[in-house]
Enzyme design. Structure first.
Site, PDB file in Angstrom:
ATOM      1  N   GLU A 252       0.886  -1.163   0.000  1.00 57.58           N
ATOM      2  CA  GLU A 252       0.000   0.000   0.000  1.00 57.58           C
ATOM      3  C   GLU A 252       0.917   1.204   0.000  1.00 57.58           C
ATOM      4  O   GLU A 252       1.629   1.464   0.968  1.00 57.58           O
ATOM      5  CB  GLU A 252      -0.926  -0.017   1.225  1.00 57.58           C
ATOM      6  CG  GLU A 252      -2.058   0.993   1.133  1.00 57.58           C
ATOM      7  CD  GLU A 252      -1.624   2.394   1.526  1.00 57.58           C
ATOM      8  OE1 GLU A 252      -1.498   3.246   0.609  1.00 57.58           O
ATOM      9  OE2 GLU A 252      -1.389   2.638   2.703  1.00 57.58           O
ATOM     10  N   CYS A 286      -2.730   8.303   3.907  1.00 56.25           N
ATOM     11  CA  CYS A 286      -2.603   8.002   2.483  1.00 56.25           C
ATOM     12  C   CYS A 286      -3.899   8.249   1.729  1.00 56.25           C
ATOM     13  O   CYS A 286      -3.889   8.416   0.504  1.00 56.25           O
ATOM     14  CB  CYS A 286      -2.150   6.556   2.287  1.00 56.25           C
ATOM     15  SG  CYS A 286      -3.258   5.344   3.062  1.00 56.25           S
TER      16      CYS A 286
END
Length: 491
Positions: A252, A286
């Site tokens: 990720e 994020c």
């Protein structure tokens, strides 16, 4: 002074080489951290394999469900310790750490315990021409020793997001937290020791990336899989190392997420949501939105309202219950974010709010603080609009049609998340499905069901985690095919 040691094979291990854990609140030293060398990482990997060959390797799914719940209970008992460590390392406000980071870190163990307890078995019956039949079922087995490299922005939450399903599937782990946030990972090792998990199942090594623990894990030939959350550049380096060993990876990585705001949205609800999407954790999530596209009829109203909301945003001591934004993670990261403020000026941006460093007149002036910032007036090819900044800054721009905004929002190398604000149900579904991202939120942001797939497209990552997707990554499936004859041979 606190000492954060390594935890390998059930023992606390010091190192001859140490570094300082510095709080971004005021630049003071929180702890001395013992950096693992290559030999210690190797010892951790070997300890993991011994655990798999011993008691841990013989555990049943039901036993591992019990282990995960015991871990969660012990974490809950020490919740205040986790809160203190998380806030010291990151400077994030109590309002976030106490409602998101620590509760979610605990919930990850309970959630994956529940998922494992109810995980379906993939089975099929195949009837054969002679009247016999075959029964096929999938047996789930651990991968082995998993390397877990976790980030600094949501240290406990994202560490447990990886560790919990890895342990649920019967793996051993070698964990390296970010060098900026070693505190809660060390507490998690203390929890593992307290609940009596077998030696070698959970190993903690502190250090950095290149020429340190991160590199030693990613290059180790006996690491069975790697899961990483962090920068895309680092992910590329780890991927090259993993490719040589042909081992599974789950990444990720970064994002340059778009928010798309249509004129028919619930304006006040949207403003509430966008303040979170822009400034939660000082923009260091994020999933935060850095590109904001607003339909032209409400563009001016949005800019004025957002600037007013920012003026009222409380940037203050993290332990104050009404603080809404704290510092960035480090002075190094603050300097990076400030360099983008300067780049925005060079590229001709208009600053609608922020753009500088707050001054407090106390020890916080030695910390890593910046102002929440909104800019406008740049083209879509400006570097500030295209490059991930990972701070409390966004660029706002108007759009005139649905097709235009979809094209512009998708014009990026990243593809992690998007948030769409509209009261038109058909548009909500239509636009969401056309966004090239891993997750689209409609009229909300950062609302997560941990059973659902999470991951990104493009430079935002590889693979999906969450729910059964995590169990499938952290395990191997062996299909067992058993022929059952129509009649017993002795009849």
């Amino acid at each position: 002074m606190k000492q954060y040691r390594n935890f390998v094979d059930g023992k606390w291990v010091e190192s001859s080489k140490t570094f300082q854990d510095v709080t971004p609140i005021d630049g003071s030293v929180v702890a001395v951290v013992h950096e693992a060398d290559r030999d210690l990482v190797d010892a951790a990997v070997k300890a993991g394999h011994r655990a798999l060959e011993g008691e841990w390797g013989r555990t049943t799914a039901a036993q591992r469900v019990d282990w995960l719940r015991r871990i969660a209970n012990e974490m809950e008992r020490r919740q205040q310790d986790f809160l203190d460590a998380e806030m010291a390392d990151t400077g994030k406000p109590l309002s976030m750490a106490a409602t998101i980071d620590i509760p979610r870190g605990i919930a990850n163990f309970r959630n994956f315990a529940d998922i494992l307890a109810t995980a379906p078995v993939d089975s099929h019956r195949l009837d054969l021409p002679d009247g016999a039949y075959a029964l096929n079922y999938a047996a789930r087995k651990p991968l082995g020793v998993v390397g877990v490299i976790s980030p600094w922005n949501l240290p406990l939450l994202l560490l447990t997001w990886k560790v919990a399903p890895a342990l649920a599937c019967g793996n051993a782990v070698v964990v390296k937290p970010s060098e900026d946030t070693p505190g809660t990972a060390t507490l998690l090792a203390e929890v593992m020791e307290a609940v009596g998990i077998p030696p070698g199942v959970f190993n903690l090594v502190h250090g950095f990336g290149p020429n340190s623990a991160g590199e030693f894990i990613s290059q180790h030939p006996d690491i069975s899989a790697i899961t990483f959350t962090g920068e895309s550049k680092t992910g590329s380096t780890i991927m090259r190392a993993a490719a040589e060993g042909v081992k599974p990876v789950s990444f990720e990585l970064g994002g340059k997420n778009a928010a798309v705001i249509f004129a028919d949205c619930d304006f006040e609800k949207m403003l509430d949501g966008m303040m979170r999407a822009l400034f939660l954790n000082s923009g260091q999530v994020c999933l935060c939105s850095e590109r904001v596209y607003v339909e032209r009829p409400i563009f001016d109203r949005f800019c004025v309202a957002l600037a007013e909301r920012i003026k009222a945003l409380k940037v203050d001591w993290p332990h104050e219950t009404d603080t809404q934004m704290g510092p960035l993670i480090s002075s190094k990261h603050r300097d990076k974010v400030l360099s983008y403020f300067e780049l925005a000026r060079q590229e001709g941006a208009t600053f609608l709010a922020g753009g500088g460093v707050p001054r407090f007149g106390d020890e916080r002036d030695n910390g890593a603080w910046v102002e929440p910032t909104v800019i406008a007036g740049l083209s879509d090819d400006a570097r500030v609009v295209r490059e991930e900044i990972f701070g409390p800054i966004c660029h706002v721009t108007p759009f005139d049609s649905e097709s235009e905004v979809i094209r512009r929002a998708n014009d990026t190398r990243y593809g992690l998340a998007a948030t769409i604000w509209t009261t038109n149900l058909s548009r909500a579904h239509r636009v969401s499905e056309l966004m090239r991202v891993g997750i689209s939120w409609v009229n909300t942001w950062f609302l997560r069901d941990l059973r659902t797939p999470f991951g990104g497209a493009g430079l935002s990552g590889i693979g999906r985690e969450g729910g059964m997707h995590s169990l499938n990554f952290y395990s191997e499936l062996t299909n067992v095919c058993v022929r059952i004859d129509k009649e017993s041979p002795d009849v």
